[in-house]
Design an enzyme around this catalytic site. Structure first.
Site, PDB file in Angstrom:
ATOM      1  N   PRO A   2       0.829  -1.207   0.000  1.00 16.93           N
ATOM      2  CA  PRO A   2       0.000   0.000   0.000  1.00 16.93           C
ATOM      3  C   PRO A   2       0.863   1.257   0.000  1.00 16.93           C
ATOM      4  O   PRO A   2       1.885   1.327   0.681  1.00 16.93           O
ATOM      5  CB  PRO A   2      -0.806  -0.120   1.300  1.00 16.93           C
ATOM      6  CG  PRO A   2      -0.770  -1.563   1.654  1.00 16.93           C
ATOM      7  CD  PRO A   2       0.536  -2.079   1.150  1.00 16.93           C
ATOM      8  N   GLU A   3       0.432   2.252  -0.774  1.00 16.44           N
ATOM      9  CA  GLU A   3       1.154   3.514  -0.792  1.00 16.44           C
ATOM     10  C   GLU A   3       0.540   4.461   0.241  1.00 16.44           C
ATOM     11  O   GLU A   3      -0.466   4.152   0.884  1.00 16.44           O
ATOM     12  CB  GLU A   3       1.169   4.087  -2.205  1.00 16.44           C
ATOM     13  CG  GLU A   3       1.782   3.088  -3.192  1.00 16.44           C
ATOM     14  CD  GLU A   3       2.255   3.689  -4.499  1.00 16.44           C
ATOM     15  OE1 GLU A   3       2.567   4.894  -4.545  1.00 16.44           O
ATOM     16  OE2 GLU A   3       2.335   2.934  -5.496  1.00 16.44           O
ATOM     17  N   LYS A  52       4.183   5.373   4.906  1.00 18.89           N
ATOM     18  CA  LYS A  52       3.588   4.039   4.935  1.00 18.89           C
ATOM     19  C   LYS A  52       3.463   3.493   6.358  1.00 18.89           C
ATOM     20  O   LYS A  52       3.213   2.303   6.536  1.00 18.89           O
ATOM     21  CB  LYS A  52       4.431   3.096   4.070  1.00 18.89           C
ATOM     22  CG  LYS A  52       4.505   3.539   2.605  1.00 18.89           C
ATOM     23  CD  LYS A  52       5.349   2.590   1.770  1.00 18.89           C
ATOM     24  CE  LYS A  52       5.462   3.082   0.331  1.00 18.89           C
ATOM     25  NZ  LYS A  52       6.243   2.151  -0.520  1.00 18.89           N
ATOM     26  N   ARG A 135      13.716   9.478  10.948  1.00 19.85           N
ATOM     27  CA  ARG A 135      14.422   8.772   9.874  1.00 19.85           C
ATOM     28  C   ARG A 135      13.675   8.843   8.546  1.00 19.85           C
ATOM     29  O   ARG A 135      14.178   8.362   7.521  1.00 19.85           O
ATOM     30  CB  ARG A 135      14.624   7.300  10.262  1.00 19.85           C
ATOM     31  CG  ARG A 135      15.430   7.103  11.530  1.00 19.85           C
ATOM     32  CD  ARG A 135      15.892   5.660  11.677  1.00 19.85           C
ATOM     33  NE  ARG A 135      14.783   4.733  11.846  1.00 19.85           N
ATOM     34  CZ  ARG A 135      14.270   4.373  13.016  1.00 19.85           C
ATOM     35  NH1 ARG A 135      14.757   4.908  14.140  1.00 19.85           N
ATOM     36  NH2 ARG A 135      13.282   3.505  13.094  1.00 19.85           N
ATOM     37  N   ASN A 176       5.583   2.451  -5.987  1.00 17.69           N
ATOM     38  CA  ASN A 176       5.948   2.274  -7.380  1.00 17.69           C
ATOM     39  C   ASN A 176       5.015   2.994  -8.344  1.00 17.69           C
ATOM     40  O   ASN A 176       5.440   3.478  -9.394  1.00 17.69           O
ATOM     41  CB  ASN A 176       5.986   0.776  -7.704  1.00 17.69           C
ATOM     42  CG  ASN A 176       7.046   0.446  -8.731  1.00 17.69           C
ATOM     43  OD1 ASN A 176       7.982   1.214  -8.933  1.00 17.69           O
ATOM     44  ND2 ASN A 176       6.894  -0.691  -9.397  1.00 17.69           N
ATOM     45  N   ARG A 268      12.576  -2.414  -7.963  1.00 17.37           N
ATOM     46  CA  ARG A 268      11.182  -2.480  -8.390  1.00 17.37           C
ATOM     47  C   ARG A 268      11.106  -2.197  -9.879  1.00 17.37           C
ATOM     48  O   ARG A 268      11.963  -1.534 -10.465  1.00 17.37           O
ATOM     49  CB  ARG A 268      10.325  -1.466  -7.618  1.00 17.37           C
ATOM     50  CG  ARG A 268      10.294  -1.661  -6.113  1.00 17.37           C
ATOM     51  CD  ARG A 268       9.577  -2.917  -5.692  1.00 17.37           C
ATOM     52  NE  ARG A 268       8.160  -2.856  -6.036  1.00 17.37           N
ATOM     53  CZ  ARG A 268       7.235  -2.230  -5.316  1.00 17.37           C
ATOM     54  NH1 ARG A 268       7.590  -1.585  -4.209  1.00 17.37           N
ATOM     55  NH2 ARG A 268       5.974  -2.247  -5.672  1.00 17.37           N
TER      56      ARG A 268
END
Length: 286
Positions: A2-3, A52, A135, A176, A268
């Protein structure tokens, strides 16, 4: 995987479903039994997403320091929800949350939430949550996000744009699909080093990304095409009309008619149009 728009939708939905309620928490699978025991009976006071990563904030007592449930769905994680008596637990059910009801009209069926197969499901202290966020790069979906750290990080990197957009420490939430589509929409060569990209184009791309991902939160879909570039110009974009290049290797570009190509970049599959995104496309003027 999932984005970011999907995770923000989960945060909103979970807040609506369980926010302000005390929850009964369990780990039928057993892998999160200790963590579930710590939030069992606590109140869900807030939910949020960053890229995410999804966070639930629980408090057992009004003055107590909240505990933060951190979830990263990864490739296989899924949520399932409902009202009333949930099904008998089966399989790898990492976490089950059941909200308390007050017995009033319209609140007599308990809301519940199941989590299966996440990459991460852990409890954090607020300081640990802050360290995790430190981060990550800026999230286009967070209110009042300053894109300057993203622009600066990209502007001094030798890495290709197609790699930088997938680096969650550079920008959080892009996957992606958004990567391929954003680069196409702004004529950016995926292989162009970040430091060679035109800063004005990058800033315009950021603003466009905010708009696209915000629309994705509303609709639950990633739609990046403009109506004039779809087979059906009006109405809701169909699945086959939703993207310019993602998943369209070997097909003709919707804009110029060239063949869409693909390759591996940042582990990817990357899609782009070699005509609309020529080598050096999007480079700053020298």
């Amino acid at each position: 995987m999932p984005e970011g728009h999907s995770i923000h939708r989960h945060a909103r939905r979970h807040r609506s479903l369980l926010g302000g309620r005390r929850v009964r928490a369990s780990s039928p699978q057993g892998r999160f039994a200790e963590g579930a025991a710590l939030i069992d009976g606590a109140e869900l006071v807030a939910t949020e997403a960053w890229g995410k990563h999804l966070f639930h904030h629980y408090r057992d007592q009004p003055e107590a320091e909240p505990l933060v449930l951190h979830v990263h769905l990864g490739l296989y994680g899924k949520f399932r929800e409902g009202h009333g008596e949930p099904d008998e637990p089966r399989g790898a059910l990492r976490l089950r949350l059941v909200g308390e009801t007050d017995g009033s009209e319209g609140d007599d069926e308990a809301p519940w939430l199941d989590l299966r197969g996440p990459t991460a499901c852990e409890l954090l202290l607020p300081t640990e949550r802050d360290a995790l966020l430190a981060r990550l790069g800026p999230d286009p979906l967070r209110p009042r996000t300053d894109p300057t750290p993203w622009l600066e990080r990209v502007g001094r990197s030798r890495a290709p744009l197609g790699t930088l957009l997938m680096d969650q420490s550079v920008v959080a939430g892009i996957g992606n699909v958004y990567r391929a589509e954003l680069l196409f929409r702004h004529g950016l060569d995926p292989h162009l080093p970040g430091r060679d990209a035109d800063p004005t184009t990058l800033r315009t791309a950021w603003d466009d990304l905010v708009r696209l991902m915000t629309a994705g939160v509303r609709s639950g879909r990633i739609v990046t095409t403009e109506p004039e570039h779809r087979e059906r110009f009006s109405g809701r974009a169909r699945r086959q009309d939703a993207h310019y290049v993602y998943g369209r290797a070997g097909l003709t570009c919707r804009v110029c008619g060239a063949e869409v190509v693909d390759d591996q970049l940042a582990a990817r599959r990357l899609f782009w149009c070699p005509s609309c995104q020529p080598p050096g496309g999007g480079a700053r003027s020298r």
